[in-house]
Motif scaffolding. Structure first.
Motif, PDB file in Angstrom:
ATOM      1  N   GLU A  84      21.098  32.647  78.988  1.00 40.20           N
ATOM      2  CA  GLU A  84      21.294  31.409  78.942  1.00 40.20           C
ATOM      3  C   GLU A  84      22.499  30.833  79.791  1.00 40.20           C
ATOM      4  O   GLU A  84      22.241  30.114  80.537  1.00 40.20           O
ATOM      5  N   THR A 141      13.865  16.217  82.129  1.00 40.20           N
ATOM      6  CA  THR A 141      14.677  16.434  81.079  1.00 40.20           C
ATOM      7  C   THR A 141      13.621  17.454  79.903  1.00 40.20           C
ATOM      8  O   THR A 141      14.431  18.316  79.440  1.00 40.20           O
ATOM      9  N   SER A 142      12.472  16.906  79.813  1.00 39.30           N
ATOM     10  CA  SER A 142      11.648  17.702  78.962  1.00 39.30           C
ATOM     11  C   SER A 142      11.378  19.087  79.478  1.00 39.30           C
ATOM     12  O   SER A 142      11.186  19.978  78.862  1.00 39.30           O
ATOM     13  N   LYS A 166      13.707  20.912  81.197  1.00 38.96           N
ATOM     14  CA  LYS A 166      14.823  21.660  81.057  1.00 38.96           C
ATOM     15  C   LYS A 166      14.868  22.001  79.627  1.00 38.96           C
ATOM     16  O   LYS A 166      15.275  23.309  79.092  1.00 38.96           O
ATOM     17  N   ARG A 167      14.532  21.276  78.520  1.00 36.05           N
ATOM     18  CA  ARG A 167      14.324  21.520  77.332  1.00 36.05           C
ATOM     19  C   ARG A 167      13.534  22.526  76.768  1.00 36.05           C
ATOM     20  O   ARG A 167      13.851  23.484  76.018  1.00 36.05           O
ATOM     21  N   LEU A 213      14.874  26.015  78.205  1.00 37.08           N
ATOM     22  CA  LEU A 213      16.153  26.452  77.202  1.00 37.08           C
ATOM     23  C   LEU A 213      15.485  26.807  75.661  1.00 37.08           C
ATOM     24  O   LEU A 213      16.055  27.623  75.213  1.00 37.08           O
ATOM     25  N   ALA A 214      14.566  26.015  75.332  1.00 34.85           N
ATOM     26  CA  ALA A 214      14.137  26.438  74.086  1.00 34.85           C
ATOM     27  C   ALA A 214      13.428  27.884  74.274  1.00 34.85           C
ATOM     28  O   ALA A 214      13.419  28.689  73.288  1.00 34.85           O
TER      29      ALA A 214
END
Length: 179
Positions: free
Chosen positions: A143, A156-157, A159-160, A163-164
């Motif tokens: 992380e 943005t999606s 990146k999400r 990260l998920a």
């Protein structure tokens, strides 16, 4: 309702709500409540007098003067209540479990790890402090590495989603550490 009656009611309410065991042990709770309310009232008068003495001048306008005096009185009351009533911490509830629930433990772990990641992001890469952190928090290294990277080309999606995936791997690593 006069000021003393209001203080008695505040004391009674606080003690019955937050100190029920101590209230039950009092031989005469109402006398205790009145005594404490009297102390609060005296302390409010002392603090209000001190605030008034420290006020260089009161406004000439009647309403402004009343407003200033009321504000000082409310400040004095707040201070006196904090000193004499609210400084007594509430009793733990009888059915209160001293052990946190698994959800509370998970939340605490998450908060600690989030704070650790924030600290790591402030460290100089390759410093002894950063190396020790990486050894102590191996499941969070990915992380931190991701956070330090440049991801301006991602939506943005995306990146999400990345990260998920990292979070899922962290959960798996955390579970493996606990076994």
């Amino acid at each position: 309702m006069n000021e003393m009656t209001i203080y008695v009611e505040k004391v009674r309410s606080y003690w019955r709500t937050y100190l029920p065991q101590a209230t039950a042990q009092l031989s005469d709770p109402e006398a205790h409540f009145r005594d404490l309310a009297g102390q609060i009232s005296e302390r409010v008068d002392q603090i209000a007098a001190k605030l008034s003495a420290n006020q260089p001048t009161l406004p000439d306008d009647y309403l402004a003067r009343v407003g200033t005096l009321n504000t000082m009185r409310l400040q004095a009351e707040e201070t006196a209540l904090d000193e004499l009533l609210f400084s007594t911490p509430p009793e733990p509830e009888a059915d209160e479990d001293p052990e946190p629930s698994s959800r509370e433990r998970d939340l605490l772990t998450m908060q600690q790890e989030e704070a650790a990641v924030e600290r790591r992001l402030e460290m100089e890469p390759g410093s002894p402090e950063a190396i020790e952190w990486d050894r102590r928090w191996p499941h969070l290294v990915e992380e931190v590495t991701w956070m330090l990277g440049d991801h301006d080309d991602l939506t943005t999606s995306q990146k999400r989603a990345q990260l998920a995936e990292i979070m899922l791997r962290q959960d798996a690593a955390r579970a493996a550490l606990q076994q």
